[in-house]
Write an enzyme that holds these catalytic residues in place. Structure first.
Site, PDB file in Angstrom:
ATOM      1  N   ALA A  66       0.869  -1.171   0.000  1.00  0.00           N
ATOM      2  CA  ALA A  66       0.000   0.000   0.000  1.00  0.00           C
ATOM      3  C   ALA A  66       0.909   1.224   0.000  1.00  0.00           C
ATOM      4  O   ALA A  66       2.078   1.143   0.402  1.00  0.00           O
ATOM      5  CB  ALA A  66      -0.897  -0.027   1.224  1.00  0.00           C
ATOM      6  N   GLY A 111       0.652  -4.949   1.108  1.00  0.00           N
ATOM      7  CA  GLY A 111      -0.579  -5.025   0.312  1.00  0.00           C
ATOM      8  C   GLY A 111      -0.392  -5.778  -0.998  1.00  0.00           C
ATOM      9  O   GLY A 111      -1.354  -6.320  -1.548  1.00  0.00           O
ATOM     10  N   GLU A 114      -0.680  -9.360  -0.103  1.00  0.00           N
ATOM     11  CA  GLU A 114      -2.104  -9.574   0.194  1.00  0.00           C
ATOM     12  C   GLU A 114      -2.924  -9.641  -1.092  1.00  0.00           C
ATOM     13  O   GLU A 114      -3.849 -10.437  -1.216  1.00  0.00           O
ATOM     14  CB  GLU A 114      -2.599  -8.446   1.118  1.00  0.00           C
ATOM     15  N   GLU A 134       4.868  -4.957   7.347  1.00  0.00           N
ATOM     16  CA  GLU A 134       4.162  -3.847   7.999  1.00  0.00           C
ATOM     17  C   GLU A 134       4.725  -3.485   9.371  1.00  0.00           C
ATOM     18  O   GLU A 134       4.740  -2.308   9.753  1.00  0.00           O
ATOM     19  CB  GLU A 134       2.669  -4.166   8.126  1.00  0.00           C
TER      20      GLU A 134
HETATM   21  N1  CO8 Z   1       4.541   3.086  -1.088  1.00  0.00           N
HETATM   22  C1  CO8 Z   1       4.902   4.205  -1.722  1.00  0.00           C
HETATM   23  N2  CO8 Z   1       5.992   4.305  -2.489  1.00  0.00           N
HETATM   24  C2  CO8 Z   1       6.756   3.214  -2.625  1.00  0.00           C
HETATM   25  C3  CO8 Z   1       6.435   2.002  -1.996  1.00  0.00           C
HETATM   26  C4  CO8 Z   1       5.260   1.950  -1.205  1.00  0.00           C
HETATM   27  N3  CO8 Z   1       4.840   0.833  -0.598  1.00  0.00           N
HETATM   28  N4  CO8 Z   1       7.400   1.088  -2.323  1.00  0.00           N
HETATM   29  C5  CO8 Z   1       8.272   1.713  -3.126  1.00  0.00           C
HETATM   30  N5  CO8 Z   1       7.897   2.995  -3.306  1.00  0.00           N
HETATM   31  C6  CO8 Z   1       8.576   4.015  -4.096  1.00  0.00           C
HETATM   32  C7  CO8 Z   1       9.816   4.521  -3.399  1.00  0.00           C
HETATM   33  O1  CO8 Z   1       9.484   5.510  -2.446  1.00  0.00           O
HETATM   34  C8  CO8 Z   1      10.596   5.070  -4.554  1.00  0.00           C
HETATM   35  O2  CO8 Z   1      10.071   6.332  -4.926  1.00  0.00           O
HETATM   36  P1  CO8 Z   1      11.083   7.545  -5.312  1.00  0.00           P
HETATM   37  O3  CO8 Z   1      11.815   7.066  -6.529  1.00  0.00           O
HETATM   38  O4  CO8 Z   1      10.151   8.690  -5.568  1.00  0.00           O
HETATM   39  O5  CO8 Z   1      11.972   7.722  -4.135  1.00  0.00           O
HETATM   40  C9  CO8 Z   1      10.265   4.108  -5.699  1.00  0.00           C
HETATM   41  O6  CO8 Z   1       9.063   3.463  -5.312  1.00  0.00           O
HETATM   42  C10 CO8 Z   1      11.342   3.059  -5.914  1.00  0.00           C
HETATM   43  O7  CO8 Z   1      11.581   2.431  -4.670  1.00  0.00           O
HETATM   44  P2  CO8 Z   1      13.037   2.256  -4.023  1.00  0.00           P
HETATM   45  O8  CO8 Z   1      13.940   3.362  -4.477  1.00  0.00           O
HETATM   46  O9  CO8 Z   1      12.872   2.083  -2.552  1.00  0.00           O
HETATM   47  O10 CO8 Z   1      13.491   0.895  -4.713  1.00  0.00           O
HETATM   48  P3  CO8 Z   1      14.545  -0.165  -4.157  1.00  0.00           P
HETATM   49  O11 CO8 Z   1      14.828  -1.102  -5.295  1.00  0.00           O
HETATM   50  O12 CO8 Z   1      15.691   0.482  -3.486  1.00  0.00           O
HETATM   51  O13 CO8 Z   1      13.727  -0.975  -3.019  1.00  0.00           O
HETATM   52  C11 CO8 Z   1      11.803  -2.089  -2.097  1.00  0.00           C
HETATM   53  C12 CO8 Z   1      12.604  -1.731  -3.364  1.00  0.00           C
HETATM   54  C13 CO8 Z   1      12.638  -3.041  -1.222  1.00  0.00           C
HETATM   55  C14 CO8 Z   1      10.519  -2.767  -2.534  1.00  0.00           C
HETATM   56  C15 CO8 Z   1      11.522  -0.795  -1.308  1.00  0.00           C
HETATM   57  O14 CO8 Z   1      10.918   0.158  -2.190  1.00  0.00           O
HETATM   58  C16 CO8 Z   1      10.572  -0.971  -0.148  1.00  0.00           C
HETATM   59  O15 CO8 Z   1      10.959  -1.464   0.901  1.00  0.00           O
HETATM   60  N6  CO8 Z   1       9.295  -0.528  -0.323  1.00  0.00           N
HETATM   61  C17 CO8 Z   1       8.297  -0.565   0.745  1.00  0.00           C
HETATM   62  C18 CO8 Z   1       7.805  -1.973   0.960  1.00  0.00           C
HETATM   63  C19 CO8 Z   1       6.806  -2.005   2.081  1.00  0.00           C
HETATM   64  O16 CO8 Z   1       7.107  -1.719   3.235  1.00  0.00           O
HETATM   65  N7  CO8 Z   1       5.564  -2.374   1.755  1.00  0.00           N
HETATM   66  C20 CO8 Z   1       4.496  -2.499   2.715  1.00  0.00           C
HETATM   67  C21 CO8 Z   1       3.744  -1.217   2.823  1.00  0.00           C
HETATM   68  S1  CO8 Z   1       2.545  -1.260   4.135  1.00  0.00           S
HETATM   69  C22 CO8 Z   1       1.262  -2.119   3.453  1.00  0.00           C
HETATM   70  O17 CO8 Z   1       1.282  -2.554   2.332  1.00  0.00           O
HETATM   71  C23 CO8 Z   1       0.091  -2.286   4.339  1.00  0.00           C
HETATM   72  C24 CO8 Z   1      -1.105  -2.867   3.606  1.00  0.00           C
HETATM   73  C25 CO8 Z   1      -2.363  -2.750   4.401  1.00  0.00           C
HETATM   74  C26 CO8 Z   1      -2.858  -1.356   4.441  1.00  0.00           C
HETATM   75  C27 CO8 Z   1      -3.858  -1.175   5.503  1.00  0.00           C
HETATM   76  C28 CO8 Z   1      -4.593   0.153   5.420  1.00  0.00           C
HETATM   77  C29 CO8 Z   1      -4.403   1.096   6.510  1.00  0.00           C
END
Ligand code: CO8
Length: 260
Positions: A66, A111, A114, A134
């Site tokens: 998400a 997400g 999920e 999360e």
């Molecule tokens: N949300 C928003 N932006 C994201 C997300 C995300 N989940 N994941 C990646 N991005 C963005 C980054 O911010 C980045 O943007 P920018 O270029 O503008 O800085 C771009 O995508 C590329 O990402 P990275 O530079 O970080 O790429 P890497 O190759 O270095 O890393 C990863 C890839 C490992 C996937 C890393 O991006 C990461 O850890 N992302 C987050 C993963 C995460 O924590 N996901 C879980 C989110 S919480 C969730 O899903 C809860 C679901 C339930 C919701 C309930 C409702 C309240």
């Protein structure tokens, strides 16, 4: 705008590929993406598609979760509403009248994992990475992770993955029962389409009713699930597909199903 967040490719034979398309944010799920997915699934229902394949745009991610930027300033009520909305959209996959396949082509985190678990079948690219991270963000899974992961992998394994937030490779996901198979790098969509073609060559009514009956197993206890199965089995015998399928077997010829 919502149209572009999920693109559609018609593969013919009642098969469609829906691609979550927000590669600049690794296809993270915000309200626009979720709305576009809901709209796309409504469209597939209206078209009567038998198999829908879900994948991610770009070569890095299925869906990286998400949208963290969106959620960062949520208050309690907004977070609850967002979780409920996401769950409703993901349920559309679980309850879809046809088969849904997740072709996980890269990161499927939070997400994203999920989303894949809401599908009937999960195929994994060699470079897929899955996890429920999360807790790293101070929250819990909210789009069904604590429920569907327990059902797929069992209580202990689900808890361990959710409590540690660790990322797993596709081989482990298959071993834990989360994914069906690992596909060589770059071939997951191809393999999903091949599987979809096999499914679409069967009696379409039977596929829909089998899907419904399997889904009942997650909603009801065994006694009710079995009653429902018997009713759905009976329903097959009001269809031309049943008559054609059984006649074709006895005539020693391939069946020509009409989906009626
Ligand atoms: N949300 C928003 N932006 C994201 C997300 C995300 N989940 N994941 C990646 N991005 C963005 C980054 O911010 C980045 O943007 P920018 O270029 O503008 O800085 C771009 O995508 C590329 O990402 P990275 O530079 O970080 O790429 P890497 O190759 O270095 O890393 C990863 C890839 C490992 C996937 C890393 O991006 C990461 O850890 N992302 C987050 C993963 C995460 O924590 N996901 C879980 C989110 S919480 C969730 O899903 C809860 C679901 C339930 C919701 C309930 C409702 C309240």
């Amino acid at each position: 705008m919502s149209q572009e967040m999920v693109t559609r490719e018609d593969m013919g034979g009642g098969i469609a590929v829906l691609r979550i398309s927000r590669p600049e944010a690794l296809n993270a799920l915000n309200l626009e993406v979720l709305a576009a997915l809901a709209e796309a699934l409504e469209g597939e229902r209206a078209l009567g598609s038998l198999v829908v394949i879900l994948t991610g745009a770009g070569d890095k991610a299925f869906v990286a979760g998400a949208d963290i930027g969106l959620m960062q300033s949520f208050d309690r009520s907004e977070a609850t509403q967002f979780a409920r909305y996401g769950q409703r959209v993901l349920n559309m996959l679980t309850l879809f009248h046809g088969v849904t396949i997740a072709a996980v082509n890269g990161y499927a985190l939070g997400g994203g994992m999920e989303l894949s678990m809401a599908c009937d079948l999960i195929l994994l690219d060699e470079k897929a990475r899955l996890g429920q991270p999360e807790v790293n963000l101070g929250v819990i899974p909210g789009f069904g992770g604590t429920q569907r992961l327990v059902r797929l992998a069992g209580a202990q394994r689900a808890r361990e993955l959710i409590f540690t937030g660790r990322t797993i490779k596709p081989e482990e996901a298959v071993r834990l029962g989360i994914g069906l198979k690992v596909c060589p790098e770059g071939t997951v969509l191809e393999e999903a389409i091949e599987m979809a073609r096999t499914i679409a060559s069967k009696g379409p009514v039977a596929i829909r009713l089998a899907k419904r009956s399997c889904a009942n197993g997650e909603r009801f206890d065994l006694a009710i699930g079995l009653q429902e199965e018997a009713d759905l089995f009976g329903e097959c015998f009001e269809t031309e597909d049943q008559s054609e399928g059984m006649s074709a077997f006895l005539d020693k010829r391939p069946a020509q199903f009409q989906g009626k």
